[in-house]
Design a protein around this motif. Structure first.
Motif, PDB file in Angstrom:
ATOM      1  N   TYR A 100      -2.240   3.257  30.108  1.00 26.27           N
ATOM      2  CA  TYR A 100      -2.057   2.226  30.171  1.00 26.27           C
ATOM      3  C   TYR A 100      -1.536   0.682  29.461  1.00 26.27           C
ATOM      4  O   TYR A 100      -0.382   0.748  28.771  1.00 26.27           O
ATOM      5  CB  TYR A 100      -2.980   1.188  31.379  1.00 26.27           C
ATOM      6  N   CYS A 101      -1.825   0.388  28.437  1.00 20.98           N
ATOM      7  CA  CYS A 101      -1.464  -0.684  27.400  1.00 20.98           C
ATOM      8  C   CYS A 101      -0.505  -0.103  26.690  1.00 20.98           C
ATOM      9  O   CYS A 101       0.396  -0.956  26.479  1.00 20.98           O
ATOM     10  CB  CYS A 101      -2.687  -0.966  26.961  1.00 20.98           C
ATOM     11  N   ILE A 102      -0.669   1.035  26.376  1.00 23.87           N
ATOM     12  CA  ILE A 102       0.700   1.680  25.437  1.00 23.87           C
ATOM     13  C   ILE A 102       2.020   1.259  26.020  1.00 23.87           C
ATOM     14  O   ILE A 102       3.124   0.441  25.341  1.00 23.87           O
ATOM     15  CB  ILE A 102       0.564   3.023  24.947  1.00 23.87           C
ATOM     16  N   ALA A 103       2.236   1.748  27.783  1.00 25.18           N
ATOM     17  CA  ALA A 103       3.457   1.603  28.097  1.00 25.18           C
ATOM     18  C   ALA A 103       3.608   0.032  28.445  1.00 25.18           C
ATOM     19  O   ALA A 103       4.363  -0.189  28.557  1.00 25.18           O
ATOM     20  CB  ALA A 103       2.707   2.930  29.749  1.00 25.18           C
ATOM     21  N   ALA A 104       2.465  -0.395  28.834  1.00 19.14           N
ATOM     22  CA  ALA A 104       2.444  -1.731  29.017  1.00 19.14           C
ATOM     23  C   ALA A 104       3.398  -2.412  28.150  1.00 19.14           C
ATOM     24  O   ALA A 104       4.578  -3.372  27.507  1.00 19.14           O
ATOM     25  CB  ALA A 104       1.558  -2.887  29.876  1.00 19.14           C
ATOM     26  N   GLN A 105       2.506  -2.401  26.422  1.00 13.97           N
ATOM     27  CA  GLN A 105       3.252  -2.804  25.726  1.00 13.97           C
ATOM     28  C   GLN A 105       4.785  -2.623  25.536  1.00 13.97           C
ATOM     29  O   GLN A 105       5.811  -3.258  25.470  1.00 13.97           O
ATOM     30  CB  GLN A 105       2.939  -2.656  24.134  1.00 13.97           C
TER      31      GLN A 105
END
Length: 449
Positions: free
Chosen positions: A327-332
């Protein structure tokens, strides 16, 4: 062997009279500013809001400020709720080598006791420095094996809170030793409550602050414990790590360096084990110029804690998303940053983030795992839809002592996070009080924006 409990207690007590110097004082001011930055947004969120209602009849009387509702309370009530809030949005400081967040339990306890007793700002700083000294050094003795089953911020945080409390109660070195020993029996918080959904993780430092205050008060009042509690055959280290503790490492350089000078300031609002991947992806993205929709796949090879804790392909809540590398990779890539907005309901349901998450994977790299916890690294492999492929080896994290946040960057973080719940006038007043005055921070009314 030197008794580590007594050695650490003597070191903590020495901070009552040692010359702090400008650099150590400024480090304490930075820690306090960062504590408010991460605590205030959590004051408007569960579990702190839910716990405040549940404990409303038990707040007691006192002059400590519970920032969750902005009202005075007993020391333990305020510290418990403030520490829960401080750990909620995942922005609290890190002692990297020990895998430990000292701020949430230690500052929460110290500030509540200082406010209640009318202590000076210098006394608060000295208590925080001493609490960090003991907690961080104990974390060095028991990591990395402790982290397999135990949440260091919850366990070791109890010790840090106990020391800070004892310092503010003007306990002598032998009493501080008993505060440490007592707190080892109160320490708890296991890793299973860091997995999946649920709110228990944020309560861990709340319990640590509360239990640490109890230990500090008890010891200052003459209650004693076994001074072999840290290192004995049936003691804290033996019960919670692979050995009775690496005390040579923990006690190395006593009096020559202090942990508060080696803190990591979090630059992303998620689990710190995801940071190397986020920092590496940002650099790779800036260099190559691709967009989220151009990506065919992203693979992250990481150290063990990243893989074990953050391989969460389908997070269902903000809490779980903060521990999802996918999630965090995609959100960034989609939003440009992993800050407070990345965990709002609309971001959690964002179709572009959800689509990219399915193309992100993570594995454990044996070489990177062997270097943990002193080094937090990641290898990134990005494949684009047009066939181009990129690799990047990220050897540091932004915010670590090797690549620290500047004072200006820390202030910007504070303004962003605290500004989400404070009006501009309150924000400026609080910032100036922490960084430039000799007064304790006091009452704040949240939501007046």
């Amino acid at each position: 062997m030197t008794n580590p409990t007594q050695a650490l207690a003597d070191l903590a007590a020495s901070w009552r009279h040692r010359d702090l110097g400008e650099s150590v004082t400024w480090a304490a001011r930075r820690v306090l500013l960062d504590w408010f930055a991460t605590t205030l947004p959590g004051c408007a969120l569960p579990p702190a809001t839910l716990l405040a209602k549940a404990l409303a009849d038990d707040r007691g009387s006192g002059r400590a400020i519970c920032y969750v509702d902005g009202q005075p309370a007993s020391v333990r009530h305020a510290a418990l709720l403030n520490a829960c809030a401080s750990h909620t949005v995942e922005f609290d400081d890190i002692f990297k080598d020990g895998g430990y967040h000292p701020g949430s339990p230690t500052v929460s306890a110290a500030l509540a006791v200082a406010q209640d007793r009318g202590a000076s700002l210098e006394q608060l700083h000295r208590a925080i420095i001493a609490g960090y000294e003991v907690g961080c050094r104990v974390s060095l003795a028991i990591q990395p094996s402790h982290y397999r089953f135990w949440h260091t911020t919850s366990t070791v945080g109890t010790l840090g809170a106990a020391v800070a409390t004892a310092m503010l109660l003007e306990a002598e070195a032998d009493q501080i030793a008993h505060a440490i020993a007592l707190s080892t029996s109160f320490a708890g918080g296991h890793q299973q409550n860091l997995q999946g959904d649920g709110m228990a993780k944020a309560l861990h430092p709340g319990h640590a602050a509360d239990a640490g205050i109890l230990a500090g008060i008890a010891a200052a009042g003459g209650v004693t414990a076994s001074l072999d509690s840290l290192h004995g055959d049936k003691g804290f280290a033996a019960a919670t790590s692979a050995s009775a503790g690496d005390w040579a490492t923990a006690l190395e350089g006593l009096g020559t360096w202090t942990p508060i000078m080696r803190m990591t300031v979090k630059n992303h609002g998620c689990c710190g084990h995801i940071f190397p991947a986020l920092d590496g992806l940002r650099l790779l993205h800036e260099r190559e110029g691709f967009a989220a929709e151009d990506i065919d796949s992203i693979h992250v090879a990481a150290y063990g804690a990243t893989y074990q804790m953050c391989d969460r392909a389908n997070p269902r809540s903000a809490q779980e998303a903060r521990f999802s590398l996918q999630y965090c990779i995609a959100a960034q890539m989609v939003l440009g940053a992993v800050r407070l907005a990345a965990f709002a309901p609309e971001a959690l349901a964002h179709p572009a983030i959800r689509a990219l998450m399915g193309r992100v994977s993570v594995s454990e790299d044996a070489e990177l795992a062997a270097a943990y916890p002193k080094k937090r690294m990641a290898r990134l492999f990005v494949k684009l839809k047009d066939g181009r492929q990129f690799e990047h080896f990220q050897q540091t994290r932004k915010g670590d002592p090797e690549d620290p946040l500047s004072d200006e960057e820390l202030v910007a973080k504070f303004d962003e996070l605290a500004g989400s719940v404070l009006c501009q006038q309150q924000l400026c007043t609080l910032r100036d009080t922490i960084l430039h005055s000799n007064q304790l921070p006091g009452y704040l009314r949240l939501g007046a924006r």
